[in-house]
Design a protein around this motif. Structure first.
Motif, PDB file in Angstrom:
ATOM      1  N   ILE A 184       0.827  -0.926  -0.005  1.00  0.00           N
ATOM      2  CA  ILE A 184      -0.130  -0.012  -0.342  1.00  0.00           C
ATOM      3  C   ILE A 184       0.745   1.209   0.238  1.00  0.00           C
ATOM      4  O   ILE A 184       0.881   2.403  -0.820  1.00  0.00           O
ATOM      5  CB  ILE A 184      -1.247   0.402   1.328  1.00  0.00           C
ATOM      6  CG1 ILE A 184      -2.366   0.955   1.076  1.00  0.00           C
ATOM      7  CG2 ILE A 184      -0.445   0.190   2.872  1.00  0.00           C
ATOM      8  CD1 ILE A 184      -2.777   1.081   0.193  1.00  0.00           C
ATOM      9  N   ILE A 224       0.651  -0.512 -10.306  1.00  0.00           N
ATOM     10  CA  ILE A 224       0.529   0.607  -9.871  1.00  0.00           C
ATOM     11  C   ILE A 224       0.501   1.819 -11.358  1.00  0.00           C
ATOM     12  O   ILE A 224       0.120   2.768 -10.971  1.00  0.00           O
ATOM     13  CB  ILE A 224       1.376   1.569  -8.282  1.00  0.00           C
ATOM     14  CG1 ILE A 224       1.027  -0.404  -8.472  1.00  0.00           C
ATOM     15  CG2 ILE A 224       0.926   2.133  -8.088  1.00  0.00           C
ATOM     16  CD1 ILE A 224       1.265  -0.352  -6.643  1.00  0.00           C
ATOM     17  N   ILE A 282       1.098   7.037  -6.088  1.00  0.00           N
ATOM     18  CA  ILE A 282       0.139   7.958  -6.819  1.00  0.00           C
ATOM     19  C   ILE A 282       0.256   9.160  -6.993  1.00  0.00           C
ATOM     20  O   ILE A 282      -0.620   9.987  -7.226  1.00  0.00           O
ATOM     21  CB  ILE A 282      -1.361   6.696  -6.390  1.00  0.00           C
ATOM     22  CG1 ILE A 282      -1.228   6.224  -6.913  1.00  0.00           C
ATOM     23  CG2 ILE A 282      -2.532   7.967  -6.950  1.00  0.00           C
ATOM     24  CD1 ILE A 282      -1.784   5.441  -8.622  1.00  0.00           C
ATOM     25  N   ASP A 302       3.505   1.743  -1.706  1.00  0.00           N
ATOM     26  CA  ASP A 302       4.094   1.893  -2.916  1.00  0.00           C
ATOM     27  C   ASP A 302       3.095   2.314  -4.150  1.00  0.00           C
ATOM     28  O   ASP A 302       3.739   2.951  -4.526  1.00  0.00           O
ATOM     29  CB  ASP A 302       4.423   0.230  -3.484  1.00  0.00           C
ATOM     30  CG  ASP A 302       5.534  -0.386  -3.397  1.00  0.00           C
ATOM     31  OD1 ASP A 302       6.847   0.530  -2.640  1.00  0.00           O
ATOM     32  OD2 ASP A 302       5.440  -1.902  -3.031  1.00  0.00           O
ATOM     33  N   TRP A 303       1.730   1.488  -3.952  1.00  0.00           N
ATOM     34  CA  TRP A 303       0.137   2.511  -3.978  1.00  0.00           C
ATOM     35  C   TRP A 303       0.376   3.813  -4.300  1.00  0.00           C
ATOM     36  O   TRP A 303       0.917   4.848  -5.135  1.00  0.00           O
ATOM     37  CB  TRP A 303      -0.693   1.678  -4.008  1.00  0.00           C
ATOM     38  CG  TRP A 303      -1.715   2.250  -4.353  1.00  0.00           C
ATOM     39  CD1 TRP A 303      -2.933   3.384  -3.855  1.00  0.00           C
ATOM     40  CD2 TRP A 303      -3.037   1.963  -5.575  1.00  0.00           C
ATOM     41  NE1 TRP A 303      -4.145   3.599  -4.281  1.00  0.00           N
ATOM     42  CE2 TRP A 303      -3.810   3.076  -5.615  1.00  0.00           C
ATOM     43  CE3 TRP A 303      -2.328   1.340  -6.874  1.00  0.00           C
ATOM     44  CZ2 TRP A 303      -4.622   2.809  -6.972  1.00  0.00           C
ATOM     45  CZ3 TRP A 303      -2.823   1.321  -7.915  1.00  0.00           C
ATOM     46  CH2 TRP A 303      -4.720   2.175  -7.830  1.00  0.00           C
ATOM     47  N   ASN A 304       0.439   4.175  -2.857  1.00  0.00           N
ATOM     48  CA  ASN A 304       0.584   5.708  -2.612  1.00  0.00           C
ATOM     49  C   ASN A 304       1.613   6.585  -2.759  1.00  0.00           C
ATOM     50  O   ASN A 304       1.618   7.818  -3.221  1.00  0.00           O
ATOM     51  CB  ASN A 304       0.457   5.696  -0.427  1.00  0.00           C
ATOM     52  CG  ASN A 304      -0.864   5.425  -0.163  1.00  0.00           C
ATOM     53  OD1 ASN A 304      -1.983   5.214  -1.365  1.00  0.00           O
ATOM     54  ND2 ASN A 304      -0.738   4.522   1.507  1.00  0.00           N
TER      55      ASN A 304
END
Ligand SMILES: NC(=O)c1ccc[n+]([C@@H]2O[C@H](COP(=O)([O-])OP(=O)(O)OC[C@H]3O[C@@H](n4cnc5c(N)ncnc54)[C@H](O)[C@@H]3O)[C@@H](O)[C@H]2O)c1
Length: 261
Positions: free
Chosen positions: A104, A154, A111, A106-108
């Protein structure tokens, strides 16, 4: 006459690679460029290097993952120059991990930088462009927005999002004379590409294969992307908005790759 005379342009992530190539081409065409990058050493060195060829650039330290940092950068640009004609949302990172390994965080992180960053920079620059009744927002997306690879979820989501957001912004802002487009590069010879090659066991073989996958037998340079950005910031593209322009030397024109047929 230079194509961007009297323009003030913000280029995020301009301390390296594609952003630096864009800043260089903007300066060569007469624009004053704000190098809006997060690394101070990189930003200061880029200004020194680019100003050797004449032209005007300033470094304003900016983290596009932080809303307040973006607001400060826009305010400082206006206090120094009084106008913003072009915004190039270039700062970006990549994460290539399996779905199992990707976290999460990495995602945050990705993004926040690659998708929320362009949203916030555009949001805070747009009122000044609206007052001027003109402006050009150029989002640096990727060919991963159209066709991608395994373990790129992602990054592909962020760049697909950038292209969709570009269209909506073009629709919202056209009435104020603001154009919004994205450039979708493929392989581009940047420090980022060199780091990717360096991880491979047979760098030269892989580099040669990459070249052969391209009909033009070469990959983009940061200045090639800079040329397209100059066009999108200039009056020559007055009727171009809402576009996603793929610049990958024809790589994605091929239906499939096979050594057998
Ligand atoms: N190099 C390629 O092959 C390629 C291909 C397609 C798309 N792109 C896109 O082009 C853009 C630039 O890529 P590049 O290859 O030049 O990368 P790079 O790593 O060489 O440069 C990225 C720059 O962004 C800055 N940056 C990173 N995080 C930041 C943050 N939070 N705030 C402000 N600045 C930040 C870095 O300091 C650096 O100056 C990215 O959006 C990338 O997704 C690159």
């Amino acid at each position: 006459m230079s194509r961007l005379n009297d323009q003030v342009a913000i280029v995020t992530g301009a301390g390296s690679g594609i952003g630096k190539g864009i800043a260089k081409r903007f300066m060569e065409e007469g624009a004053t460029v704000v190098i809006a990058t997060d690394q101070s050493e990189e930003g200061i060195n880029t200004v020194k290097e680019l100003q050797k060829n004449n032209g005007n650039a300033v470094f304003i330290q900016t983290d596009v993952a932080m809303e307040t940092s973006i607001q400060n950068m826009v305010q400082e640009t206006i206090s120094r120059f009084g106008q913003i004609d072009a915004l190039v949302n270039n700062a970006g990172i990549t994460v290539f991990k399996t779905l199992e390994e990707a976290t999460i965080d990495d995602w945050n992180n990705l993004i926040n930088i690659d998708l929320r960053g362009p949203f916030l920079c555009s949001k805070y620059v747009m009122p000044y462009m609206k007052k001027q009744s003109k402006g050009s927002i150029i989002n640096i997306s990727s060919n991963h927005a159209f066709a991608t690879l395994p373990d790129s979820e992602i990054y592909a989501a962020a760049k697909g999002g950038v292209n969709a957001m570009t269209k909506s912004m073009a629709l919202s802002l056209g009435q104020y004379g603001i154009r919004v487009n994205s450039i979708c590069p493929g392989f581009t010879n940047t420090p980022h590409y060199q780091r990717w090659l360096a991880e491979k066991s047979d760098k030269e073989l892989i580099h040669q294969e990459v070249l052969q996958l391209h009909p033009l037998q070469k990959i983009c340079t940061p200045e090639d992307i800079g040329d397209m950005a100059v066009y999108l910031a200039s009056a020559e593209s007055a009727m171009v908005t809402g576009e996603a322009i793929v610049m990958d030397g024809g790589l994605s024109s091929r239906l499939y790759h096979s050594k057998l047929c």
